[in-house]
Design a protein around this motif. Structure first.
Motif, PDB file in Angstrom:
ATOM      1  N   PHE A   6       0.835  -1.196   0.000  1.00  0.00           N
ATOM      2  CA  PHE A   6       0.000   0.000   0.000  1.00  0.00           C
ATOM      3  C   PHE A   6       0.869   1.246   0.000  1.00  0.00           C
ATOM      4  O   PHE A   6       0.474   2.293   0.445  1.00  0.00           O
ATOM      5  CB  PHE A   6      -0.905   0.000   1.234  1.00  0.00           C
ATOM      6  CG  PHE A   6      -0.176  -0.453   2.482  1.00  0.00           C
ATOM      7  CD1 PHE A   6       0.754   0.347   3.100  1.00  0.00           C
ATOM      8  CD2 PHE A   6      -0.414  -1.710   3.003  1.00  0.00           C
ATOM      9  CE1 PHE A   6       1.430  -0.072   4.231  1.00  0.00           C
ATOM     10  CE2 PHE A   6       0.261  -2.131   4.146  1.00  0.00           C
ATOM     11  CZ  PHE A   6       1.187  -1.311   4.757  1.00  0.00           C
ATOM     12  N   TRP A   7       2.080   1.121  -0.504  1.00  0.00           N
ATOM     13  CA  TRP A   7       3.089   2.170  -0.350  1.00  0.00           C
ATOM     14  C   TRP A   7       2.738   3.471  -1.048  1.00  0.00           C
ATOM     15  O   TRP A   7       3.207   4.537  -0.632  1.00  0.00           O
ATOM     16  CB  TRP A   7       4.442   1.660  -0.835  1.00  0.00           C
ATOM     17  CG  TRP A   7       5.021   0.736   0.161  1.00  0.00           C
ATOM     18  CD1 TRP A   7       5.040  -0.614   0.105  1.00  0.00           C
ATOM     19  CD2 TRP A   7       5.625   1.090   1.395  1.00  0.00           C
ATOM     20  NE1 TRP A   7       5.624  -1.135   1.233  1.00  0.00           N
ATOM     21  CE2 TRP A   7       5.999  -0.094   2.038  1.00  0.00           C
ATOM     22  CE3 TRP A   7       5.893   2.306   2.030  1.00  0.00           C
ATOM     23  CZ2 TRP A   7       6.625  -0.112   3.274  1.00  0.00           C
ATOM     24  CZ3 TRP A   7       6.515   2.284   3.258  1.00  0.00           C
ATOM     25  CH2 TRP A   7       6.872   1.090   3.860  1.00  0.00           C
ATOM     26  N   ILE A  24       1.328   6.155   1.467  1.00  0.00           N
ATOM     27  CA  ILE A  24       1.934   6.287   2.787  1.00  0.00           C
ATOM     28  C   ILE A  24       2.881   7.476   2.825  1.00  0.00           C
ATOM     29  O   ILE A  24       3.780   7.588   2.003  1.00  0.00           O
ATOM     30  CB  ILE A  24       2.688   5.005   3.174  1.00  0.00           C
ATOM     31  CG1 ILE A  24       1.691   3.903   3.425  1.00  0.00           C
ATOM     32  CG2 ILE A  24       3.559   5.228   4.385  1.00  0.00           C
ATOM     33  CD1 ILE A  24       2.282   2.623   3.915  1.00  0.00           C
ATOM     34  N   GLU A  32       2.287   8.254   8.391  1.00  0.00           N
ATOM     35  CA  GLU A  32       1.577   6.978   8.288  1.00  0.00           C
ATOM     36  C   GLU A  32       2.550   5.805   8.471  1.00  0.00           C
ATOM     37  O   GLU A  32       2.218   4.812   9.115  1.00  0.00           O
ATOM     38  CB  GLU A  32       0.844   6.865   6.946  1.00  0.00           C
ATOM     39  CG  GLU A  32       0.001   5.612   6.810  1.00  0.00           C
ATOM     40  CD  GLU A  32      -1.177   5.527   7.771  1.00  0.00           C
ATOM     41  OE1 GLU A  32      -1.840   4.472   7.774  1.00  0.00           O
ATOM     42  OE2 GLU A  32      -1.468   6.477   8.526  1.00  0.00           O
ATOM     43  N   ILE A  92       2.072   2.925  11.298  1.00  0.00           N
ATOM     44  CA  ILE A  92       2.101   1.488  11.005  1.00  0.00           C
ATOM     45  C   ILE A  92       3.179   0.812  11.854  1.00  0.00           C
ATOM     46  O   ILE A  92       2.961  -0.256  12.427  1.00  0.00           O
ATOM     47  CB  ILE A  92       2.339   1.242   9.502  1.00  0.00           C
ATOM     48  CG1 ILE A  92       1.118   1.710   8.705  1.00  0.00           C
ATOM     49  CG2 ILE A  92       2.638  -0.234   9.234  1.00  0.00           C
ATOM     50  CD1 ILE A  92       1.343   1.773   7.208  1.00  0.00           C
ATOM     51  N   LEU A 143      -5.680   1.553  12.704  1.00  0.00           N
ATOM     52  CA  LEU A 143      -5.253   1.093  11.386  1.00  0.00           C
ATOM     53  C   LEU A 143      -6.160  -0.023  10.880  1.00  0.00           C
ATOM     54  O   LEU A 143      -6.538  -0.911  11.647  1.00  0.00           O
ATOM     55  CB  LEU A 143      -3.827   0.537  11.452  1.00  0.00           C
ATOM     56  CG  LEU A 143      -2.701   1.521  11.665  1.00  0.00           C
ATOM     57  CD1 LEU A 143      -1.379   0.764  11.734  1.00  0.00           C
ATOM     58  CD2 LEU A 143      -2.645   2.561  10.585  1.00  0.00           C
ATOM     59  N   ARG A 156      -5.441  -4.353   6.775  1.00  0.00           N
ATOM     60  CA  ARG A 156      -4.521  -4.494   5.654  1.00  0.00           C
ATOM     61  C   ARG A 156      -3.201  -3.770   5.890  1.00  0.00           C
ATOM     62  O   ARG A 156      -2.240  -3.991   5.176  1.00  0.00           O
ATOM     63  CB  ARG A 156      -5.169  -4.042   4.356  1.00  0.00           C
ATOM     64  CG  ARG A 156      -5.404  -2.568   4.218  1.00  0.00           C
ATOM     65  CD  ARG A 156      -6.200  -2.266   2.952  1.00  0.00           C
ATOM     66  NE  ARG A 156      -6.406  -0.929   2.533  1.00  0.00           N
ATOM     67  CZ  ARG A 156      -6.623   0.145   3.252  1.00  0.00           C
ATOM     68  NH1 ARG A 156      -6.626   0.083   4.545  1.00  0.00           N
ATOM     69  NH2 ARG A 156      -6.836   1.323   2.726  1.00  0.00           N
ATOM     70  N   ARG A 157      -3.161  -2.899   6.881  1.00  0.00           N
ATOM     71  CA  ARG A 157      -1.919  -2.185   7.215  1.00  0.00           C
ATOM     72  C   ARG A 157      -1.251  -2.738   8.472  1.00  0.00           C
ATOM     73  O   ARG A 157      -0.366  -2.121   9.021  1.00  0.00           O
ATOM     74  CB  ARG A 157      -2.206  -0.693   7.380  1.00  0.00           C
ATOM     75  CG  ARG A 157      -2.555  -0.057   6.055  1.00  0.00           C
ATOM     76  CD  ARG A 157      -2.321   1.390   6.054  1.00  0.00           C
ATOM     77  NE  ARG A 157      -2.596   1.894   4.718  1.00  0.00           N
ATOM     78  CZ  ARG A 157      -2.438   3.127   4.356  1.00  0.00           C
ATOM     79  NH1 ARG A 157      -1.996   4.004   5.229  1.00  0.00           N
ATOM     80  NH2 ARG A 157      -2.700   3.513   3.138  1.00  0.00           N
ATOM     81  N   ARG A 158      -1.705  -3.888   8.887  1.00  0.00           N
ATOM     82  CA  ARG A 158      -1.097  -4.549  10.057  1.00  0.00           C
ATOM     83  C   ARG A 158      -0.544  -5.888   9.600  1.00  0.00           C
ATOM     84  O   ARG A 158      -1.186  -6.596   8.833  1.00  0.00           O
ATOM     85  CB  ARG A 158      -2.148  -4.747  11.145  1.00  0.00           C
ATOM     86  CG  ARG A 158      -2.633  -3.427  11.721  1.00  0.00           C
ATOM     87  CD  ARG A 158      -3.785  -3.606  12.638  1.00  0.00           C
ATOM     88  NE  ARG A 158      -3.347  -4.090  13.942  1.00  0.00           N
ATOM     89  CZ  ARG A 158      -4.118  -4.052  15.008  1.00  0.00           C
ATOM     90  NH1 ARG A 158      -5.351  -3.585  14.940  1.00  0.00           N
ATOM     91  NH2 ARG A 158      -3.668  -4.491  16.161  1.00  0.00           N
TER      92      ARG A 158
END
Length: 151
Positions: free
Chosen positions: A2-3, A6, A10, A14, A73, A76-78
């Motif tokens: 998902f870069w 970010i 952010e 994360i 979060l 999907r960001r973990r």
């Protein structure tokens, strides 16, 4: 991943969540293991994850001018997985190694993307720490794997 969406803050959020999740994972894992050496290793790693969290929160505050009060979060960001109640000791150690590796890879990408020198320095230090954590877990895994095969 998902870069593309970010920014520096952010990436720090994360990372903070990853350190919180890793701390919780190790804290729960300590309860499952019986051997003092393994319990001590996992407790040490849990404490180090808390130190990482504090460093990241301080950097977040320095960069944003605000104190981070909470993190919300999406999944999907973990990347830290919960401890499964039916996991074997070897599976717990393998998952921990996988998570340390993922954290290291995240920090390697974050260091390339962040513009903030302080963030780069923290991510660089975290890369070293995550590699060391991985090596400690790998050594413990190898010892346990050999002892389970020879029994």
């Amino acid at each position: 991943m998902f870069w593309e969406r970010i920014d520096d803050l952010e990436a720090l959020r994360i990372a903070i969540q990853a350190e919180i999740d890793a701390h919780n994972y190790y804290k729960e894992a300590v309860k499952i293991f019986e051997g003092k050496d393994t319990k001590d290793l996992l407790a040490t790693l849990a404490n180090e994850e808390l130190k990482h969290k504090k460093q990241l929160e301080d950097q977040y505050s320095a960069l944003s001018g605000k104190r981070l009060l909470y993190i919300n979060l999406p999944k999907r960001r973990r990347f830290t997985k919960p401890l499964l109640s039916d996991a074997t000791e070897l599976e717990i150690l393998q998952t921990a190694m996988d998570q340390e590796k993922e954290a290291k890879e995240f920090y390697e990408k974050a260091i390339q993307r962040t513009m903030d020198a302080g963030g780069k320095a923290i991510f660089d230090k975290l890369i070293e720490d995550e590699m060391r954590h991985f090596q400690l877990l790998q050594a413990e895994y190898n010892v346990r794997e050999k002892s389970s095969v020879s029994v």
